[in-house]
Design an enzyme around this catalytic site. Structure first.
Site, PDB file in Angstrom:
ATOM      1  N   ARG A   1     -48.894  14.737  -1.409  1.00 55.12           N
ATOM      2  CA  ARG A   1     -50.000  14.596  -2.380  1.00 55.12           C
ATOM      3  C   ARG A   1     -49.789  15.563  -3.559  1.00 55.12           C
ATOM      4  O   ARG A   1     -49.406  15.162  -4.643  1.00 55.12           O
ATOM      5  CB  ARG A   1     -51.348  14.850  -1.673  1.00 55.12           C
ATOM      6  CG  ARG A   1     -52.550  14.367  -2.459  1.00 55.12           C
ATOM      7  CD  ARG A   1     -52.993  15.288  -3.547  1.00 55.12           C
ATOM      8  NE  ARG A   1     -53.380  16.617  -3.040  1.00 55.12           N
ATOM      9  CZ  ARG A   1     -53.659  17.651  -3.827  1.00 55.12           C
ATOM     10  NH1 ARG A   1     -53.603  17.510  -5.138  1.00 55.12           N
ATOM     11  NH2 ARG A   1     -53.973  18.815  -3.312  1.00 55.12           N
ATOM     12  N   ASP A   2     -49.985  16.844  -3.325  1.00 55.50           N
ATOM     13  CA  ASP A   2     -49.908  17.815  -4.427  1.00 55.50           C
ATOM     14  C   ASP A   2     -48.510  17.795  -5.049  1.00 55.50           C
ATOM     15  O   ASP A   2     -48.338  18.004  -6.248  1.00 55.50           O
ATOM     16  CB  ASP A   2     -50.226  19.215  -3.878  1.00 55.50           C
ATOM     17  CG  ASP A   2     -50.908  20.102  -4.905  1.00 55.50           C
ATOM     18  OD1 ASP A   2     -50.862  19.767  -6.094  1.00 55.50           O
ATOM     19  OD2 ASP A   2     -51.466  21.143  -4.518  1.00 55.50           O
TER      20      ASP A   2
ATOM     21  N   ASN B   1     -46.351  24.267  -5.106  1.00 57.01           N
ATOM     22  CA  ASN B   1     -47.034  24.936  -4.007  1.00 57.01           C
ATOM     23  C   ASN B   1     -46.086  25.936  -3.363  1.00 57.01           C
ATOM     24  O   ASN B   1     -44.864  25.802  -3.453  1.00 57.01           O
ATOM     25  CB  ASN B   1     -47.417  23.911  -2.929  1.00 57.01           C
ATOM     26  CG  ASN B   1     -48.558  23.023  -3.368  1.00 57.01           C
ATOM     27  OD1 ASN B   1     -49.709  23.392  -3.258  1.00 57.01           O
ATOM     28  ND2 ASN B   1     -48.221  21.850  -3.893  1.00 57.01           N
TER      29      ASN B   1
ATOM     30  N   HIS C   1     -50.151  28.393  -4.801  1.00 55.56           N
ATOM     31  CA  HIS C   1     -48.955  27.970  -5.545  1.00 55.56           C
ATOM     32  C   HIS C   1     -48.059  29.183  -5.777  1.00 55.56           C
ATOM     33  O   HIS C   1     -48.504  30.328  -5.689  1.00 55.56           O
ATOM     34  CB  HIS C   1     -49.363  27.320  -6.871  1.00 55.56           C
ATOM     35  CG  HIS C   1     -49.904  25.929  -6.682  1.00 55.56           C
ATOM     36  ND1 HIS C   1     -49.231  24.801  -7.091  1.00 55.56           N
ATOM     37  CD2 HIS C   1     -51.034  25.483  -6.093  1.00 55.56           C
ATOM     38  CE1 HIS C   1     -49.940  23.728  -6.773  1.00 55.56           C
ATOM     39  NE2 HIS C   1     -51.046  24.115  -6.166  1.00 55.56           N
TER      40      HIS C   1
ATOM     41  N   CYS D   1     -50.140  20.728 -10.860  1.00 57.68           N
ATOM     42  CA  CYS D   1     -51.396  20.031 -11.102  1.00 57.68           C
ATOM     43  C   CYS D   1     -51.222  19.358 -12.443  1.00 57.68           C
ATOM     44  O   CYS D   1     -50.900  20.015 -13.436  1.00 57.68           O
ATOM     45  CB  CYS D   1     -52.570  21.004 -11.136  1.00 57.68           C
ATOM     46  SG  CYS D   1     -54.112  20.215 -11.648  1.00 57.68           S
TER      47      CYS D   1
ATOM     48  N   HIS E   1     -55.042  27.794  -0.054  1.00 56.61           N
ATOM     49  CA  HIS E   1     -54.079  26.873  -0.690  1.00 56.61           C
ATOM     50  C   HIS E   1     -53.478  27.611  -1.884  1.00 56.61           C
ATOM     51  O   HIS E   1     -54.199  27.980  -2.808  1.00 56.61           O
ATOM     52  CB  HIS E   1     -54.852  25.618  -1.135  1.00 56.61           C
ATOM     53  CG  HIS E   1     -54.100  24.668  -2.019  1.00 56.61           C
ATOM     54  ND1 HIS E   1     -53.748  23.395  -1.606  1.00 56.61           N
ATOM     55  CD2 HIS E   1     -53.649  24.772  -3.299  1.00 56.61           C
ATOM     56  CE1 HIS E   1     -53.119  22.768  -2.603  1.00 56.61           C
ATOM     57  NE2 HIS E   1     -53.042  23.580  -3.633  1.00 56.61           N
TER      58      HIS E   1
HETATM   59 ZN    ZN Z   1     -52.469  22.712  -5.475  1.00 58.60          ZN
END
Ligand code: ZN
Length: 310
Positions: free
Chosen positions: A17-18, A255, A215, A246, A213
């Site tokens: 996803r990210d 990430n 990065h 993002c 979460h």
């Molecule tokens: Zn993220």
């Protein structure tokens, strides 16, 4: 591998996803499915498989329903999906996906840029998501609060702003997973520790599963995760091959690499449940995809040196 003497952690891999959302060249659905299955085979019990967002804005996520429905993983592996609004939740639930990650930002300008509405409107809509989710037996909800530490437009985010947002989320009174997200990777370790510890002290842990979460934009991904661990966080997001970013946070890179976190935790005697050799081979597959901006360190160290250490 050393004997774990410290509390174990769980890592949720968010590369599908990210990570994939910022890759401009279309990644075939079969490849996405193979990555999800590879991560599950490496031992991940939590994988974020995609997002129900506008295919116009994030075309790479257009096949999330198919990836989710087709990936063949063991029953104890949870596949979740990101939703930015009620419409995303409706679409995900209609596709049979009830493990949802609702995202909004602590800072107004990032929320406007990311989901195009004020923070208060996002929190209000969360109530609607909870209302429709409750009709589904296996509904599970995580709320990811982005820009908890730093906003690409506003800089350092005030802790009271973050706590006020958390308070409103918790007012819905539902059992919840709460993600404290360093969207830009610019948070410093002591800041991460203070906010994680501060939030847990203020709001407790009953019915709340706290998550960090991070990065790795400024090379602090692992350090920040360790400070979050020190503060009491036991659930982390990371992405194989350090993929990520993002689309609406200028300058944010990947990430924190899952393999870097697994390497560090395991060598500190903190069990992750992940097979590092298998994870590295999935990370290689991801790194070979066209247009991927990868990160992390462990993947490029000679394999025998990495694995003998772990
Ligand atoms: Zn993220």
């Amino acid at each position: 591998m050393s004997t774990p003497t410290m509390e174990a952690v769980e890592i949720c891999d968010v590369a599908p996803r990210d990570g994939f959302q910022v890759v401009s060249t279309w990644i075939p659905t079969e490849t996405k499915i193979a990555v999800v299955e590879g991560l599950a085979d490496a031992g991940f019990k939590r994988i974020e498989t995609g997002a129900f967002v506008s295919p116009k804005h994030v075309p790479q996520m257009a096949d999330t329903a198919e990836v989710h429905a087709t990936a063949n993983v063991a029953d104890d592996v949870r596949l979740s999906t990101l939703i930015p609004n009620l419409r995303g939740a409706e679409n995900a639930l209609a596709a049979g996906i009830s493990d949802l990650v609702y995202v909004f930002s602590a800072s107004e300008s990032h929320n406007k840029s990311n989901v195009r509405r004020p923070v208060a409107a996002s929190i209000e809509e969360l109530g609607e998501v909870i209302r429709i989710g409750r009709d589904h037996d296996d509904f599970k909800l995580r709320v990811n609060i982005a820009t908890v530490f730093d906003c690409p437009f506003e800089g350092r985010v005030d802790e009271d702003t973050v706590y006020a947002a958390i308070e409103k989320v918790l007012a819905y009174g539902t059992s919840i997973e709460l993600g404290l997200c360093d969207t830009t990777g610019r948070a410093l370790p002591d800041h991460v520790r203070d906010v994680c510890a501060g939030a847990m002290k203020r709001f407790g842990r009953d019915g709340i599963n706290w998550l960090y979460h991070g990065h790795d934009t400024f090379g602090l991904g692992v350090a920040n995760a360790l400070y979050a661990y020190e503060a009491g966080i036991r659930l982390f997001d990371a992405a194989a091959a350090g993929l990520g970013g993002c689309p609406f946070a200028p300058g944010a890179t990947g990430n924190t690499a899952s393999e870097d976190l697994v390497f560090t935790f395991e060598n500190m005697g903190i069990d992750t449940g992940i097979n590092l050799a298998k994870l590295l081979s999935v990370a290689e597959t991801i790194a070979e995809l066209p247009d991927t901006q990868t990160g992390g360190h462990i993947r490029i160290v000679p394999r025998e040196r990495v694995l003998s250490a772990a």
